[in-house]
Design a protein around this motif. Structure first.
Motif, PDB file in Angstrom:
ATOM      1  N   SER A 174       3.744   0.693  -5.940  1.00  0.00           N
ATOM      2  CA  SER A 174       4.998   1.038  -6.620  1.00  0.00           C
ATOM      3  C   SER A 174       5.879   1.913  -5.745  1.00  0.00           C
ATOM      4  N   TYR A 175       7.171   1.955  -6.096  1.00  0.00           N
ATOM      5  CA  TYR A 175       8.138   2.745  -5.338  1.00  0.00           C
ATOM      6  C   TYR A 175       7.906   4.249  -5.504  1.00  0.00           C
ATOM      7  N   ASP A 176       7.118   4.640  -6.517  1.00  0.00           N
ATOM      8  CA  ASP A 176       6.807   6.057  -6.705  1.00  0.00           C
ATOM      9  C   ASP A 176       5.709   6.529  -5.758  1.00  0.00           C
ATOM     10  N   THR A 177       5.103   5.615  -5.036  1.00  0.00           N
ATOM     11  CA  THR A 177       3.974   5.953  -4.165  1.00  0.00           C
ATOM     12  C   THR A 177       4.446   6.555  -2.844  1.00  0.00           C
ATOM     13  N   ASP A 178       3.703   7.539  -2.376  1.00  0.00           N
ATOM     14  CA  ASP A 178       3.946   8.104  -1.055  1.00  0.00           C
ATOM     15  C   ASP A 178       3.368   7.110  -0.029  1.00  0.00           C
ATOM     16  N   PRO A 179       4.195   6.506   0.818  1.00  0.00           N
ATOM     17  CA  PRO A 179       3.701   5.511   1.786  1.00  0.00           C
ATOM     18  C   PRO A 179       2.575   6.037   2.669  1.00  0.00           C
ATOM     19  N   ASP A 180       2.659   7.325   3.059  1.00  0.00           N
ATOM     20  CA  ASP A 180       1.618   7.897   3.923  1.00  0.00           C
ATOM     21  C   ASP A 180       0.273   7.955   3.200  1.00  0.00           C
ATOM     22  N   GLU A 181       0.303   8.286   1.905  1.00  0.00           N
ATOM     23  CA  GLU A 181      -0.946   8.343   1.139  1.00  0.00           C
ATOM     24  C   GLU A 181      -1.541   6.942   0.982  1.00  0.00           C
ATOM     25  N   ALA A 182      -0.697   5.941   0.660  1.00  0.00           N
ATOM     26  CA  ALA A 182      -1.172   4.560   0.531  1.00  0.00           C
ATOM     27  C   ALA A 182      -1.747   4.069   1.854  1.00  0.00           C
ATOM     28  N   ARG A 183      -1.083   4.479   2.952  1.00  0.00           N
ATOM     29  CA  ARG A 183      -1.533   4.075   4.283  1.00  0.00           C
ATOM     30  C   ARG A 183      -2.933   4.631   4.572  1.00  0.00           C
ATOM     31  N   ARG A 184      -3.142   5.882   4.221  1.00  0.00           N
ATOM     32  CA  ARG A 184      -4.442   6.505   4.467  1.00  0.00           C
ATOM     33  C   ARG A 184      -5.549   5.868   3.626  1.00  0.00           C
ATOM     34  N   VAL A 185      -5.248   5.618   2.370  1.00  0.00           N
ATOM     35  CA  VAL A 185      -6.256   5.030   1.471  1.00  0.00           C
ATOM     36  C   VAL A 185      -6.680   3.644   1.969  1.00  0.00           C
ATOM     37  N   ILE A 186      -5.702   2.824   2.298  1.00  0.00           N
ATOM     38  CA  ILE A 186      -6.014   1.453   2.747  1.00  0.00           C
ATOM     39  C   ILE A 186      -6.760   1.478   4.070  1.00  0.00           C
TER      40      ILE A 186
END
Length: 273
Positions: A174-186
């Motif tokens: 979602s657009y509410d997500t911090d891209p850096d956090e999503a990047r780290r999780v994946i």
């Protein structure tokens, strides 16, 4: 009368011995090639040679003794018959045998390789005979492809030279997500998989060619799309890697509270009273 019976018994006895001898030679042929197979492993070359030896035994021990030369003379007694028979054979048996010989020599694929032909036929190579290649498809159905066709079609060999393979997997968040956090999780999830080469021992350093990151690929209508290149050994089926990584990433995003947006339809009954 007695002599005729004796001759008949002798012929029957000789026939039985001859058949027994032929079967023993066939069994010996299989045993010899089984031994070679255990030492060197399965290969299309070995299978093709075994089929050729079996054919040679049939010709030498059955066709020729039963009058193969006289049979050939009677069938090929005229130029027209010769042309017809040779022309027919060239379109069928001989054509496939020649193609099988080329496949066994140059080996664009081998037994156990995962391949895909240009017509979309894909699966694991099971065997090569004088006439055809046997492929086990993804749903375990055996597909029989004539050697001539297999030899002329373009083929993708996913197992060739045991070179690591890669796939790009995409995950919308979602657009509410911090891209850096999503990047780290994946990225952490992919690296944690025992079946991937990402971030593995020899190359935990930034210079490792398999230490690729997660990329912000696209601004979609209802999500930002993150993508990751997953590297894995050629021996691993792509479907298994996709299943494992997709499941792990889905659960990881869910645990971190990162929303994966999806479209839904709300049906309203305007005629309801």
């Amino acid at each position: 009368m007695a002599s005729m019976i004796g001759i008949l018994i002798l012929i029957v006895a000789l026939t039985i011995v001859y058949v027994w001898l032929f079967r023993q030679l066939i069994k010996l042929n299989k045993k010899v090639f089984k031994g070679i197979e255990k030492k060197r492993g399965k290969s299309v070359t070995l299978q093709f040679v075994q089929a050729m030896v079996t054919l040679g035994l049939v010709i030498v021990l059955i066709v020729i003794p039963l009058g193969g030369d006289r049979l050939a003379q009677s069938l090929l007694g005229s130029t027209a018959v010769v042309a017809a028979v040779v022309g027919f054979a060239a379109q069928g048996v001989i054509k496939d045998m020649c193609a099988g010989l080329l496949l066994s020599i140059y080996k664009p694929f081998d037994v156990g390789d995962r391949i895909e032909f240009e017509d979309g036929t894909a699966g694991i190579v099971e065997s090569l005979t004088l006439r055809h290649v046997v492929i086990i498809s993804l749903d375990t159905v055996r597909v029989i492809i004539p050697n001539d066709k297999a030899n002329t079609m373009q083929v993708i060999n996913y197992s060739h030279a045991d070179i690591p393979r890669s796939i790009i997997l995409k995950y919308p968040v979602s657009y509410d997500t911090d891209p850096d956090e999503a990047r780290r999780v994946i990225f952490d999830t992919v690296c944690a998989s025992p079946n991937t080469l990402n971030c593995k021992p020899d190359g935990a350093s930034p210079g490792n060619k398999f230490s690729r990151g997660v990329y912000f690929l696209e601004l979609a209508d209802s999500a930002i799309v993150m993508g990751v290149t997953v590297y894995y050994e050629a021996s691993h089926p792509t479907e298994r890697i996709k299943d494992e990584i997709n499941t792990a990433v889905f659960n990881a995003l869910k645990e971190r509270g990162i929303e994966i947006p999806y479209m839904y339809v709300n049906v309203v009954n305007v005629y309801q009273k």
